[in-house]
Design a protein around this motif. Structure first.
Motif, PDB file in Angstrom:
ATOM      1  N   UNK A  72      25.868 -13.842 -21.941  1.00 15.07           N
ATOM      2  CA  UNK A  72      26.253 -13.158 -23.185  1.00 15.07           C
ATOM      3  C   UNK A  72      25.665 -11.749 -23.224  1.00 15.07           C
ATOM      4  N   UNK A  73      24.400 -11.618 -22.843  1.00 13.12           N
ATOM      5  CA  UNK A  73      23.751 -10.306 -22.825  1.00 13.12           C
ATOM      6  C   UNK A  73      24.416  -9.383 -21.809  1.00 13.12           C
ATOM      7  N   UNK A  74      24.754  -9.941 -20.652  1.00 14.28           N
ATOM      8  CA  UNK A  74      25.414  -9.125 -19.618  1.00 14.28           C
ATOM      9  C   UNK A  74      26.816  -8.732 -20.068  1.00 14.28           C
ATOM     10  N   UNK A 127      27.315   4.377 -29.697  1.00 17.98           N
ATOM     11  CA  UNK A 127      25.973   4.698 -30.190  1.00 17.98           C
ATOM     12  C   UNK A 127      25.349   3.524 -30.944  1.00 17.98           C
ATOM     13  N   UNK A 128      26.182   2.778 -31.674  1.00 19.95           N
ATOM     14  CA  UNK A 128      25.677   1.625 -32.420  1.00 19.95           C
ATOM     15  C   UNK A 128      25.225   0.506 -31.488  1.00 19.95           C
ATOM     16  N   UNK A 129      25.779   0.478 -30.281  1.00 13.75           N
ATOM     17  CA  UNK A 129      25.409  -0.562 -29.320  1.00 13.75           C
ATOM     18  C   UNK A 129      24.106  -0.251 -28.591  1.00 13.75           C
ATOM     19  N   UNK A 140      20.775  -2.249 -29.439  1.00 13.06           N
ATOM     20  CA  UNK A 140      20.862  -3.647 -29.010  1.00 13.06           C
ATOM     21  C   UNK A 140      20.692  -3.750 -27.498  1.00 13.06           C
ATOM     22  N   UNK A 141      21.364  -2.861 -26.764  1.00 15.06           N
ATOM     23  CA  UNK A 141      21.294  -2.901 -25.305  1.00 15.06           C
ATOM     24  C   UNK A 141      19.914  -2.493 -24.802  1.00 15.06           C
ATOM     25  N   UNK A 142      19.257  -1.590 -25.514  1.00 16.26           N
ATOM     26  CA  UNK A 142      17.914  -1.168 -25.119  1.00 16.26           C
ATOM     27  C   UNK A 142      16.945  -2.343 -25.138  1.00 16.26           C
ATOM     28  N   UNK A 143      17.061  -3.162 -26.161  1.00 14.12           N
ATOM     29  CA  UNK A 143      16.192  -4.341 -26.281  1.00 14.12           C
ATOM     30  C   UNK A 143      16.598  -5.421 -25.273  1.00 14.12           C
ATOM     31  N   UNK A 144      17.895  -5.718 -25.209  1.00 14.87           N
ATOM     32  CA  UNK A 144      18.361  -6.806 -24.339  1.00 14.87           C
ATOM     33  C   UNK A 144      18.146  -6.506 -22.860  1.00 14.87           C
ATOM     34  N   UNK A 145      18.246  -5.224 -22.482  1.00 18.14           N
ATOM     35  CA  UNK A 145      18.102  -4.869 -21.068  1.00 18.14           C
ATOM     36  C   UNK A 145      16.705  -5.147 -20.532  1.00 18.14           C
ATOM     37  N   UNK A 146      15.722  -5.173 -21.425  1.00 15.16           N
ATOM     38  CA  UNK A 146      14.341  -5.444 -20.994  1.00 15.16           C
ATOM     39  C   UNK A 146      14.176  -6.885 -20.500  1.00 15.16           C
ATOM     40  N   UNK A 153      28.597  -5.061 -20.101  1.00 15.92           N
ATOM     41  CA  UNK A 153      29.929  -4.795 -19.549  1.00 15.92           C
ATOM     42  C   UNK A 153      30.828  -4.151 -20.596  1.00 15.92           C
ATOM     43  N   UNK A 154      30.757  -4.656 -21.813  1.00 16.92           N
ATOM     44  CA  UNK A 154      31.541  -4.071 -22.905  1.00 16.92           C
ATOM     45  C   UNK A 154      31.156  -2.611 -23.113  1.00 16.92           C
ATOM     46  N   UNK A 155      29.862  -2.331 -23.053  1.00 20.39           N
ATOM     47  CA  UNK A 155      29.375  -0.960 -23.199  1.00 20.39           C
ATOM     48  C   UNK A 155      29.951  -0.052 -22.115  1.00 20.39           C
ATOM     49  N   UNK A 156      30.031  -0.577 -20.890  1.00 23.25           N
ATOM     50  CA  UNK A 156      30.574   0.211 -19.772  1.00 23.25           C
ATOM     51  C   UNK A 156      32.032   0.583 -20.010  1.00 23.25           C
ATOM     52  N   UNK A 157      32.799  -0.340 -20.566  1.00 26.54           N
ATOM     53  CA  UNK A 157      34.207  -0.057 -20.817  1.00 26.54           C
ATOM     54  C   UNK A 157      34.407   0.836 -22.042  1.00 26.54           C
TER      55      UNK A 157
END
Length: 226
Positions: free
Chosen positions: A151-153, A115-117, A120-126, A157-161
Motif C-alpha cells: 500500500x505504501x509503495x 504537494x499534498x502527497x 505523507x510520502x516523506x514519513x512513509x518512505x522512512x 507509484x501514484x506520486x510518480x504518475x
C-alpha cells in the motif's frame, strides 16, 4: 516471477539509456549559444516578471542537472551551468523550472495534488523499505506487513504518475513563453524542445519502473495465497 524480473531488467536498461541521452543532449545544447545572449538566471527572472511573479528568488545550487523549483521557500534553483550559461540548454531548463513557479502561482491542480502527497510520502518512505523487507521475511507467517508495504509503495507509484502531467505542463509553459517572447529562434526552439523531451522521459521511465516494482510485490503477495 521470471516475467517480473525480465520487466525489471528492461526498465533498468531503458532508464540508463534515457539518462545517458539526457546528459548527452544537455551537453550538446549547452554548447549552442543563445542568439539573444541572456543567461539562465536572466531568462528565469524575465519569465517570472512577465507572469507577474515577484516573490520568487532565482539562485544557484551546486551540482549538474540539479535544477528544481522549491515551493516551500519559493526559489528557482539552477545548477551553475544553467544559472550562468547563455545557451539553448540553459534557456530551456531555466524556463522549465519557472514553469513550476507559474503552476504554483496559478494553483495548478496537479501540482497542488502532488504537494499534498509530499508530507505523507516523506514519513512513509522512512519505513517503507523495512516494512517490505519484514513482510517478505514473514510472508509464510502473516501477509499483513507486506500488504502494508505494498500500500505504501502504491502511494509512491501514484506520486510518480502524478508527477508526469506536472513536468509536461511545465515544459509546455516554458516552450510557449520562450517562443512568444522571442527568447529563441525557430532552430533554437526545436533544440530546447528536444532537451525538455528527454528530461520528461526520465520521469516517465521512473513511473513505469515504480509500477513494475509494485506489480512484482503484488505478485509476491498473491503468490503466498496460492
Amino acid at each position: 516471477m521470471a516475467g517480473a524480473y525480465l520487466i525489471g531488467l528492461i526498465v533498468m536498461a531503458v532508464s540508463w539509456y534515457v539518462q545517458w541521452r539526457l546528459k548527452s543532449k544537455f551537453k550538446e545544447y549547452s554548447e549552442v549559444g543563445l542568439r539573444i545572449g541572456l543567461s539562465g538566471k536572466e531568462i528565469a527572472e524575465k519569465m517570472l516578471y512577465d507572469n507577474g511573479i515577484y516573490d520568487v528568488r532565482v539562485q544557484s545550487v551546486e551540482g549538474t542537472l540539479t535544477d528544481h523549483y522549491n515551493p516551500q521557500d519559493k526559489t528557482v534553483n539552477l545548477s551553475p551551468d544553467v544559472f550562468y550559461g547563455r545557451s539553448v540548454a540553459a534557456a530551456a531548463v531555466s524556463a522549465h523550472e519557472v514553469g513550476h513557479a507559474v503552476q504554483h502561482a496559478t494553483a495548478y491542480s496537479w501540482l497542488q495534488f502532488r504537494s499534498k502527497m509530499v508530507p505523507v510520502l516523506t514519513v512513509s518512505s522512512r519505513y517503507m523499505s523495512w516494512i517490505i523487507l519484514a513482510g517478505i521475511l514473514l510472508l509464510n507467517t502473516t501477509p499483513i506487513p507486506l500488504t502494508i508495504g505494498v500500500v505504501l509503495f502504491a502511494l509512491t507509484t501514484l506520486f510518480s504518475f502524478i508527477t508526469l502531467p506536472v513536468e509536461y505542463d511545465a515544459s509546455n509553459r516554458a516552450l510557449a513563453w520562450i517562443d512568444r517572447q522571442g527568447v529563441v529562434t525557430q532552430a533554437e526552439h526545436g533544440m530546447a524542445a528536444d532537451a525538455l523531451k528527454w528530461a520528461a522521459r526520465t520521469y516517465l521511465v521512473a513511473a513505469i519502473g515504480s509500477l513494475a516494482t509494485l506489480l512484482y510485490y503484488v505478485m509476491v503477495l498473491l503468490g503466498r495465497r496460492e
